[in-house]
Design a protein around this motif. Structure first.
Motif, PDB file in Angstrom:
ATOM      1  N   ARG A  77     -14.233  -2.670   8.252  1.00  0.00           N
ATOM      2  CA  ARG A  77     -14.393  -1.281   7.808  1.00  0.00           C
ATOM      3  C   ARG A  77     -13.730  -0.322   8.797  1.00  0.00           C
ATOM      4  NH1 ARG A  77     -20.632  -0.992   6.535  1.00  0.00           N
ATOM      5  NH2 ARG A  77     -20.504  -2.611   8.049  1.00  0.00           N
ATOM      6  N   GLU A  78     -13.908  -0.587  10.090  1.00  0.00           N
ATOM      7  CA  GLU A  78     -13.276   0.256  11.109  1.00  0.00           C
ATOM      8  C   GLU A  78     -11.762   0.154  11.012  1.00  0.00           C
ATOM      9  OE1 GLU A  78     -13.121   2.849  14.506  1.00  0.00           O
ATOM     10  OE2 GLU A  78     -14.578   2.458  12.932  1.00  0.00           O
ATOM     11  N   ASN A  79     -11.259  -1.034  10.768  1.00  0.00           N
ATOM     12  CA  ASN A  79      -9.817  -1.238  10.610  1.00  0.00           C
ATOM     13  C   ASN A  79      -9.302  -0.437   9.418  1.00  0.00           C
ATOM     14  OD1 ASN A  79      -7.247  -2.253  10.978  1.00  0.00           O
ATOM     15  ND2 ASN A  79      -7.670  -4.172   9.913  1.00  0.00           N
ATOM     16  N   ASP A  80     -10.007  -0.506   8.293  1.00  0.00           N
ATOM     17  CA  ASP A  80      -9.599   0.265   7.122  1.00  0.00           C
ATOM     18  C   ASP A  80      -9.599   1.759   7.427  1.00  0.00           C
ATOM     19  OD1 ASP A  80      -9.318  -2.042   5.658  1.00  0.00           O
ATOM     20  OD2 ASP A  80     -11.252  -1.847   4.622  1.00  0.00           O
ATOM     21  N   ARG A  81     -10.629   2.209   8.114  1.00  0.00           N
ATOM     22  CA  ARG A  81     -10.731   3.622   8.463  1.00  0.00           C
ATOM     23  C   ARG A  81      -9.565   4.044   9.356  1.00  0.00           C
ATOM     24  NH1 ARG A  81     -12.168   6.900  12.349  1.00  0.00           N
ATOM     25  NH2 ARG A  81     -12.739   5.260  13.796  1.00  0.00           N
ATOM     26  N   LEU A  82      -9.259   3.214  10.352  1.00  0.00           N
ATOM     27  CA  LEU A  82      -8.161   3.542  11.265  1.00  0.00           C
ATOM     28  C   LEU A  82      -6.805   3.488  10.570  1.00  0.00           C
ATOM     29  CD1 LEU A  82      -9.401   1.746  14.480  1.00  0.00           C
ATOM     30  CD2 LEU A  82      -9.366   4.203  14.043  1.00  0.00           C
ATOM     31  N   GLN A  83      -6.621   2.542   9.661  1.00  0.00           N
ATOM     32  CA  GLN A  83      -5.360   2.485   8.906  1.00  0.00           C
ATOM     33  C   GLN A  83      -5.192   3.739   8.057  1.00  0.00           C
ATOM     34  OE1 GLN A  83      -5.308  -1.163   6.697  1.00  0.00           O
ATOM     35  NE2 GLN A  83      -4.679  -2.391   8.457  1.00  0.00           N
ATOM     36  N   ALA A  84      -6.271   4.189   7.461  1.00  0.00           N
ATOM     37  CA  ALA A  84      -6.199   5.408   6.656  1.00  0.00           C
ATOM     38  C   ALA A  84      -5.876   6.607   7.543  1.00  0.00           C
ATOM     39  CB  ALA A  84      -7.515   5.630   5.924  1.00  0.00           C
ATOM     40  N   ARG A  85      -6.449   6.611   8.727  1.00  0.00           N
ATOM     41  CA  ARG A  85      -6.196   7.711   9.660  1.00  0.00           C
ATOM     42  C   ARG A  85      -4.742   7.709  10.122  1.00  0.00           C
ATOM     43  NH1 ARG A  85      -9.539   8.872  15.216  1.00  0.00           N
ATOM     44  NH2 ARG A  85      -8.339  10.669  15.842  1.00  0.00           N
ATOM     45  N   ALA A 104      -2.219   6.453   8.479  1.00  0.00           N
ATOM     46  CA  ALA A 104      -1.409   6.849   7.329  1.00  0.00           C
ATOM     47  C   ALA A 104      -1.435   8.365   7.166  1.00  0.00           C
ATOM     48  CB  ALA A 104      -1.920   6.160   6.070  1.00  0.00           C
ATOM     49  N   ALA A 105      -2.603   8.947   7.373  1.00  0.00           N
ATOM     50  CA  ALA A 105      -2.717  10.401   7.233  1.00  0.00           C
ATOM     51  C   ALA A 105      -1.959  11.110   8.342  1.00  0.00           C
ATOM     52  CB  ALA A 105      -4.184  10.809   7.252  1.00  0.00           C
ATOM     53  N   ASP A 106      -2.027  10.582   9.564  1.00  0.00           N
ATOM     54  CA  ASP A 106      -1.331  11.206  10.688  1.00  0.00           C
ATOM     55  C   ASP A 106       0.182  11.072  10.564  1.00  0.00           C
ATOM     56  OD1 ASP A 106      -3.740  11.944  11.755  1.00  0.00           O
ATOM     57  OD2 ASP A 106      -3.775  10.376  13.304  1.00  0.00           O
ATOM     58  N   VAL A 107       0.662   9.908  10.139  1.00  0.00           N
ATOM     59  CA  VAL A 107       2.103   9.664  10.049  1.00  0.00           C
ATOM     60  C   VAL A 107       2.718  10.425   8.882  1.00  0.00           C
ATOM     61  CG1 VAL A 107       3.841   7.892   9.595  1.00  0.00           C
ATOM     62  CG2 VAL A 107       2.008   7.451  11.221  1.00  0.00           C
ATOM     63  N   CYS A 108       2.066  10.404   7.759  1.00  0.00           N
ATOM     64  CA  CYS A 108       2.630  11.009   6.551  1.00  0.00           C
ATOM     65  C   CYS A 108       2.141  12.429   6.318  1.00  0.00           C
ATOM     66  CB  CYS A 108       2.273  10.164   5.335  1.00  0.00           C
ATOM     67  SG  CYS A 108       2.953   8.514   5.421  1.00  0.00           S
ATOM     68  N   PRO A 152      -6.419  11.326   3.890  1.00  0.00           N
ATOM     69  CA  PRO A 152      -6.812   9.918   3.977  1.00  0.00           C
ATOM     70  C   PRO A 152      -7.294   9.395   2.631  1.00  0.00           C
ATOM     71  CG  PRO A 152      -8.230  11.323   5.353  1.00  0.00           C
ATOM     72  CD  PRO A 152      -7.212  12.194   4.718  1.00  0.00           C
ATOM     73  N   ALA A 153      -7.032   8.115   2.392  1.00  0.00           N
ATOM     74  CA  ALA A 153      -7.455   7.471   1.152  1.00  0.00           C
ATOM     75  C   ALA A 153      -8.951   7.216   1.200  1.00  0.00           C
ATOM     76  CB  ALA A 153      -6.692   6.158   0.967  1.00  0.00           C
ATOM     77  N   ALA A 154      -9.495   6.855   0.072  1.00  0.00           N
ATOM     78  CA  ALA A 154     -10.925   6.543  -0.009  1.00  0.00           C
ATOM     79  C   ALA A 154     -11.222   5.319   0.840  1.00  0.00           C
ATOM     80  CB  ALA A 154     -11.304   6.288  -1.461  1.00  0.00           C
ATOM     81  N   PRO A 155     -12.428   5.250   1.433  1.00  0.00           N
ATOM     82  CA  PRO A 155     -12.769   4.087   2.262  1.00  0.00           C
ATOM     83  C   PRO A 155     -12.635   2.786   1.479  1.00  0.00           C
ATOM     84  CG  PRO A 155     -14.453   5.799   2.428  1.00  0.00           C
ATOM     85  CD  PRO A 155     -13.497   6.224   1.367  1.00  0.00           C
ATOM     86  N   GLY A 156     -12.065   1.797   2.126  1.00  0.00           N
ATOM     87  CA  GLY A 156     -11.882   0.493   1.501  1.00  0.00           C
ATOM     88  C   GLY A 156     -10.620   0.398   0.661  1.00  0.00           C
ATOM     89  N   LYS A 157      -9.982   1.521   0.366  1.00  0.00           N
ATOM     90  CA  LYS A 157      -8.756   1.529  -0.430  1.00  0.00           C
ATOM     91  C   LYS A 157      -7.696   2.304   0.336  1.00  0.00           C
ATOM     92  CE  LYS A 157     -11.162   1.177  -4.761  1.00  0.00           C
ATOM     93  NZ  LYS A 157     -11.325   1.654  -6.112  1.00  0.00           N
ATOM     94  N   PRO A 180       1.809   4.328   2.954  1.00  0.00           N
ATOM     95  CA  PRO A 180       3.202   4.345   2.514  1.00  0.00           C
ATOM     96  C   PRO A 180       4.051   3.435   3.396  1.00  0.00           C
ATOM     97  CG  PRO A 180       2.351   6.575   2.802  1.00  0.00           C
ATOM     98  CD  PRO A 180       1.325   5.632   3.333  1.00  0.00           C
ATOM     99  N   GLN A 181       5.185   3.008   2.865  1.00  0.00           N
ATOM    100  CA  GLN A 181       6.056   2.091   3.590  1.00  0.00           C
ATOM    101  C   GLN A 181       6.507   2.678   4.920  1.00  0.00           C
ATOM    102  OE1 GLN A 181       6.491  -1.038   2.724  1.00  0.00           O
ATOM    103  NE2 GLN A 181       7.629  -1.392   4.586  1.00  0.00           N
ATOM    104  N   THR A 182       6.770   3.988   4.981  1.00  0.00           N
ATOM    105  CA  THR A 182       7.208   4.593   6.239  1.00  0.00           C
ATOM    106  C   THR A 182       6.097   4.534   7.284  1.00  0.00           C
ATOM    107  OG1 THR A 182       6.551   6.774   5.424  1.00  0.00           O
ATOM    108  CG2 THR A 182       8.868   6.151   5.152  1.00  0.00           C
ATOM    109  N   ALA A 183       4.862   4.699   6.835  1.00  0.00           N
ATOM    110  CA  ALA A 183       3.733   4.611   7.764  1.00  0.00           C
ATOM    111  C   ALA A 183       3.572   3.179   8.258  1.00  0.00           C
ATOM    112  CB  ALA A 183       2.454   5.094   7.095  1.00  0.00           C
ATOM    113  N   LYS A 184       3.772   2.231   7.358  1.00  0.00           N
ATOM    114  CA  LYS A 184       3.681   0.821   7.763  1.00  0.00           C
ATOM    115  C   LYS A 184       4.754   0.506   8.797  1.00  0.00           C
ATOM    116  CE  LYS A 184       1.730  -1.081   3.519  1.00  0.00           C
ATOM    117  NZ  LYS A 184       1.965  -1.960   2.380  1.00  0.00           N
ATOM    118  N   ALA A 185       5.947   1.003   8.570  1.00  0.00           N
ATOM    119  CA  ALA A 185       7.049   0.751   9.513  1.00  0.00           C
ATOM    120  C   ALA A 185       6.750   1.405  10.855  1.00  0.00           C
ATOM    121  CB  ALA A 185       8.358   1.272   8.944  1.00  0.00           C
ATOM    122  N   ALA A 186       6.212   2.638  10.842  1.00  0.00           N
ATOM    123  CA  ALA A 186       5.893   3.325  12.096  1.00  0.00           C
ATOM    124  C   ALA A 186       4.789   2.596  12.847  1.00  0.00           C
ATOM    125  CB  ALA A 186       5.470   4.770  11.809  1.00  0.00           C
TER     126      ALA A 186
END
Length: 142
Positions: free
Chosen positions: A73-81, A83-87, A91-96, A100-106
């Motif tokens: 859950r913490e990992n999902d939360r941090l990934q959403a954060r 993604a929100a910071d990069v793009c 932030p997306a809903a928790p668990g979902k 974006p591809q650019t955020a993944k690359a960054a």
């Protein structure tokens, strides 16, 4: 209630009591009965210990699964954060997490930066290891 059968004592003709061989066989039988009783007790003790270990293991697994769930859950939360910071997106809903591809690359690029060796060492695990910068200074002087 019927009584247990009594052992038949064979006597040699002309002797006063049971033969020495028969007495020896009875003693061996008593010894084996005692050993069997001790082994049954040992088996019961080992079975109880195995049951306790299995219960302990099951509790440990349950605790670790709970810890993993929290970490996911913490990992999902941090990934959403991230993604929100990069793009700059919300932030997306928790668990979902929709990264974006650019955020993944960054994020991949940020993780690909090599960590200096001195940051990897764990001093509490390796108390006698010297700082790598000190070692480089010693080598430079030599």
């Amino acid at each position: 209630m019927a009584s247990a059968p009594q052992p038949v004592i064979l006597e040699e003709p002309g002797s006063e009591g049971p033969s020495d061989d028969f007495v020896e066989v009875l003693r061996e039988l008593e010894r084996l009965d005692k050993v069997l009783t001790e082994e049954r007790q040992r088996n019961a003790q080992l079975s109880e210990e195995a049951r306790i270990v299995k219960e302990s293991h099951a509790r440990d697994v349950a605790v670790l699964e709970g810890m993993l769930e929290v970490a996911f859950r913490e990992n999902d939360r941090l990934q959403a954060r991230i993604a929100a910071d990069v793009c700059g997106a919300a932030p997306a809903a928790p668990g979902k997490v929709a990264v974006p591809q650019t955020a993944k690359a960054a994020a991949a690029e940020a993780l690909a930066v090599p960590t200096p060796r001195r940051e990897i060492d764990e001093p509490e695990m390796e108390p006698h290891r010297r700082n790598w910068d000190d070692m480089e200074d010693i080598k430079a002087r030599a």
